[in-house]
Scaffold this active site. Sequence first.
Site, short mmCIF file in Angstrom:
data_model
loop_
_atom_site.label_atom_id
_atom_site.label_comp_id
_atom_site.label_asym_id
_atom_site.label_seq_id
_atom_site.Cartn_x
_atom_site.Cartn_y
_atom_site.Cartn_z
N SER A 1 36.45 33.74 30.38
CA SER A 1 35.86 34.56 31.43
C SER A 1 35.08 33.70 32.41
CB SER A 1 34.99 35.66 30.79
OG SER A 1 34.72 36.68 31.70
N ASP B 1 40.88 39.63 30.76
CA ASP B 1 39.73 38.85 30.30
C ASP B 1 39.88 38.37 28.86
OD1 ASP B 1 37.05 38.02 29.58
OD2 ASP B 1 36.36 39.14 31.33
#
Length: 322
Positions: free
Chosen positions: A72, A186
Amino acid sequence: MLEWASLRSRHEGGNGGDLPTEPRIVEPTPKKKAAGIALALGGGAARGWAHIGVLRALDEAGIEIDMIAGTSIGALVGGCYLAGKLDELEEFARSLTKRRIFGLLDLHLGGSGLLGGLKLTAKMQEHLNGTTFSDLSRPFVCVAAEIRTGHEIWLSNGSLITAMRASYALPGVFEPVACNRRVLVDGALVNPVPVSVCRAYEQPLVVAVNLHYDLFGRAAVIKHSADTAEGEGETELVVDRGPSEREAKLGITGVMVEAFNIIQDRISRARMAGDPPDLSLLPKLGHIGLTEFHRADEAIRLGYETARAQLGELERLRGVLA
């Protein structure tokens, strides 16, 4: 250093009394180089600006980084660092205000996410357009998740921008990234603090930066009543960050983000318990919301201070492995 003891022994041992015309020189034993480290930079949205502070502290201390694995925003910061663009990223982060953040949002109703992400991608392209993993000086891995299968995807070649975008594509907020016939989101859904990636690359000293350490209490289970008090109706959802924090109302996005918070926390606890790092850096960032990107100054400072406080232990570990 001349080996006089050895020469004397040879002279007294009856070798004709002749000393060698050119005495031998003993070279000093080279000092062992301290071990480098592998960094596992975890996810945490706005709290991820703390990674910048951590990297600044390590650079100041002269600690060599052999590789980075990022999830991320950890992938965003790690990639910019290895590409030599950390200064530009820090300048951008510190310049953010609530108004400027709103200007970067490109609402994309009807798509796979509330935000298309094109404006953020354009900002990255100003400094990283055309940059690939092969342009980096050290190994780098971005962790993403495949939305259709749940597979953990390690991106370590090809376009750096595409890989970073895939790693921070928070489901429901940013649109997924199509990459080689896979749809990626993600990486915090599968590996919030990618220690296991560094281990797979056979790195001897792994340092993890966990941005969720102080976000939730240690108790995972609380017994509670489902009874409703007389006259009590529906109540507004609020975020409870303790008595000293102002309660903030939760909207749709807030509920989604807080749910994602819980997922990251639980997964990272489980994975790091099974495959712990050699050292964890745990900046206390629980008071910074996931979407409060305008608080970069504070997050960077906390990351810097946390890393500085652990330099002694880090140097000790490097000495053991030297």
